[in-house]
Design an enzyme around this catalytic site. Sequence first.
Site, mmCIF file in Angstrom:
data_model
loop_
_atom_site.group_PDB
_atom_site.id
_atom_site.type_symbol
_atom_site.label_atom_id
_atom_site.label_comp_id
_atom_site.label_asym_id
_atom_site.label_seq_id
_atom_site.Cartn_x
_atom_site.Cartn_y
_atom_site.Cartn_z
ATOM 1 N N ASP A 190 -7.644 1.823 7.183
ATOM 2 C CA ASP A 190 -7.460 1.955 5.727
ATOM 3 C C ASP A 190 -6.766 0.724 5.155
ATOM 4 O O ASP A 190 -7.109 0.234 4.083
ATOM 5 C CB ASP A 190 -6.616 3.193 5.400
ATOM 6 C CG ASP A 190 -7.420 4.460 5.630
ATOM 7 O OD1 ASP A 190 -8.671 4.358 5.646
ATOM 8 O OD2 ASP A 190 -6.806 5.538 5.800
ATOM 9 N N ASP A 235 -3.996 -0.565 10.055
ATOM 10 C CA ASP A 235 -5.069 0.321 10.509
ATOM 11 C C ASP A 235 -6.311 0.103 9.646
ATOM 12 O O ASP A 235 -6.365 -0.813 8.834
ATOM 13 C CB ASP A 235 -4.615 1.786 10.463
ATOM 14 C CG ASP A 235 -4.252 2.213 9.048
ATOM 15 O OD1 ASP A 235 -4.525 1.444 8.098
ATOM 16 O OD2 ASP A 235 -3.686 3.305 8.886
ATOM 17 N N GLU A 293 0.838 -1.192 0.000
ATOM 18 C CA GLU A 293 0.000 0.000 0.000
ATOM 19 C C GLU A 293 0.879 1.249 0.000
ATOM 20 O O GLU A 293 1.720 1.423 0.869
ATOM 21 C CB GLU A 293 -0.869 -0.025 1.265
ATOM 22 C CG GLU A 293 -1.661 1.223 1.489
ATOM 23 C CD GLU A 293 -2.202 1.301 2.922
ATOM 24 O OE1 GLU A 293 -1.856 0.436 3.746
ATOM 25 O OE2 GLU A 293 -2.953 2.242 3.186
ATOM 26 N N ASP A 329 -0.897 -1.160 5.916
ATOM 27 C CA ASP A 329 -0.805 -0.684 7.291
ATOM 28 C C ASP A 329 -1.761 -1.450 8.204
ATOM 29 O O ASP A 329 -2.788 -1.934 7.756
ATOM 30 C CB ASP A 329 -1.173 0.803 7.356
ATOM 31 C CG ASP A 329 -0.078 1.666 6.738
ATOM 32 O OD1 ASP A 329 1.040 1.143 6.559
ATOM 33 O OD2 ASP A 329 -0.354 2.833 6.443
#
Length: 655
Positions: A523, A521, A446, A519
């Site tokens: 997203d 998280d 990403e 990541d």
Amino acid sequence: MSDEILDTEIKSQEFAKEKEDHYDESQIQVLEGLEAVRKRPGMYIGSTSLRGLHHLVYEIVDNSIDEALAGYCDTVDVTINEDNSVTVIDNGRGIPVGIHPKMGIPTVEVVYTILHAGGKFGGDGYKVSGGLHGVGASVVNALSEWVEVTVYKDGKIHKQRYERGKPVTKLEELGTTDKHGTEVTFKPDPEIFEDTVFVTDTLIQRLRELAFLTRGVKIIVTDKRHVDEEGNVYQKVFHYEGGIVSFVEYINKGKTFLHEKPMYFYGEREDANVEIAMQYTDGFSECIYSFANNINTLEGGTHLMGFKVALTKVLNDYARKYNILKEADKNLQGDDVREGLTAIISVKLHEPEFEGQTKTKLGNSEIRGLVETVMNEKLAAYLEENPAVSKAILNECLTSARAREAARKARELVKRKSALESMSLPGKLADCSEKNSGRTELYLVEGDSAGGSAKQGRDRRFQAILPLWGKMLNVEKTRIDKVYNNDKMHPVITALGAGIGPEFDISKIRYDKVVLMADADVDGAHIRTLLLTFFFRYMRPLIEEGHVYIAQPPLYRVTKGKEHIYCNTDEDLTVAMENVGGEADNIQRYKGLGEMDPEQLWETTMNPETRTMLRVSIEDAIEADKIFSVLMGDNVEPRREFIQQNAQNVINLDI
Ligand code: 1YM
């Protein structure tokens, strides 16, 4: 009743006919039989992993389901007890307790101690066992530390206990009752199984499926190991008066359909029957599941073949008859008429033959004709009676056919273009130097900055990096032609080099592992879900054959002096803080991959010697299918429900 059949099953073992002595010669042979099961459990239940462990439950439950199919039982109660033993109770006739004329011991003891005698001899009902199933109660007994069977029958209660397959009590009469049925509690033997802790979700999924497949039977699942704050024990009840129609409705929850009620077709011959439930949605994926004697035939077989052939034929015939397909038009193809279709095909037959790599492909050739006949007659009649629905379905099929044609053109264009440009690999790909070594890895990363670190940190011999950026395409809402041309998906498709959709060819993949690195998280989770949806819908064998991985970048780094400890979870962090001895000098929480320099990224996430990665597998394709459409599909309400129901399971929302 069953004695006769028991006879034939036991005949080959030539037992002495002694009635009085509990431990005569025949019993010794019996115990040798179960000893064989303990020596080679894999032969009888497939494996001694978790899969085999759960199989024990299905084996006992199958006996209750047989009793339900024979028409004598409507409730099955399955309880996981605190000690990881399982209790199964049904309200059927109860296993016969009278002395077995051939064996000279109670029939229930025969069922539990003689190999294969516990098989399915269910009176007038269909034999509903096959493949791994049906090896019976005696196998469960052989592989359990202990088993207790209680029979409620003819006003009396009888009970017997076994340990590692051997009776340790005689069948005892305990008193009187007005109940009828069978109760079995067993505790899997830790000497046999690697793991003896049952997974609630695994049992729930199969038992729900069984409830759908056995219309009207109530299956109550209780897990005494899980009690909420208010003291309520975890319990689920599965009871579907609609049978496989309810199954289709369950799978399609959250989708938009072209007709309100699923269609339902039934047909039978002397020794087999078929049930079909199907419903068209406006989606693009095909969700067709087939079962033979309640076993999910993952590899398909004759029943599925019959269904597909007849579906294509009936829809083409109808379209021709009503001039929906003009003379000059080509026939609709299988893929066109299955787009957006959810269907369950369930056949019951006397002697199922299971073939294929995982023995989940139905081989009986006579079944194909039966399924075709039922579809040809009943689906054709349905279409005639429901012209508005027929029109809507055929419209979708035609759109699908056009899209497929467009996709074919798009692919050809791409092929031609790449032949001209000679370099067909995506520009952003940093490829590895080894080719097809069996250890090559493609990292889908990403963001450009993390992609940069990964490029510097990697071992370029076998690790390739493809940075992904911007908003990925949600394939759940897109048809294949658009997927192919999409500037986000196209690099992934060409880097893998194996095509997509019906043309996906796993033997062509250019890397052994595809690693999603995003990541830790929300997203990152979104990107992972989008990519997994894409692989699930368009490259499913990639997941099925275990090529897809999720990288696990650390969440924390604990520093003490020169020592660094990386932690993937909060628990690891607690342990690490205890282990450093005294206060840590520094605890860093990583918010994203971008915060790590190339060396750290290599050390923590990419180095095969030190990293942990999660391998993605599909435990249950039906459930996965449903979750992808709920999470990524059009309808908001089922998604809200899913999130509400599962929010309590989310431990760390940042993961
Ligand atoms: C919790 C497990 O085993 N139920 C069960 C098993 C049997 C019967 C009823 C049954 C079958 C028949 C006649 C028949 C079995 N009986 C035998 C055997 N639940 C559970 N419920 N009467 C009762 O098949 O004709 C094997 S299984 F061989 F003894 F008849």
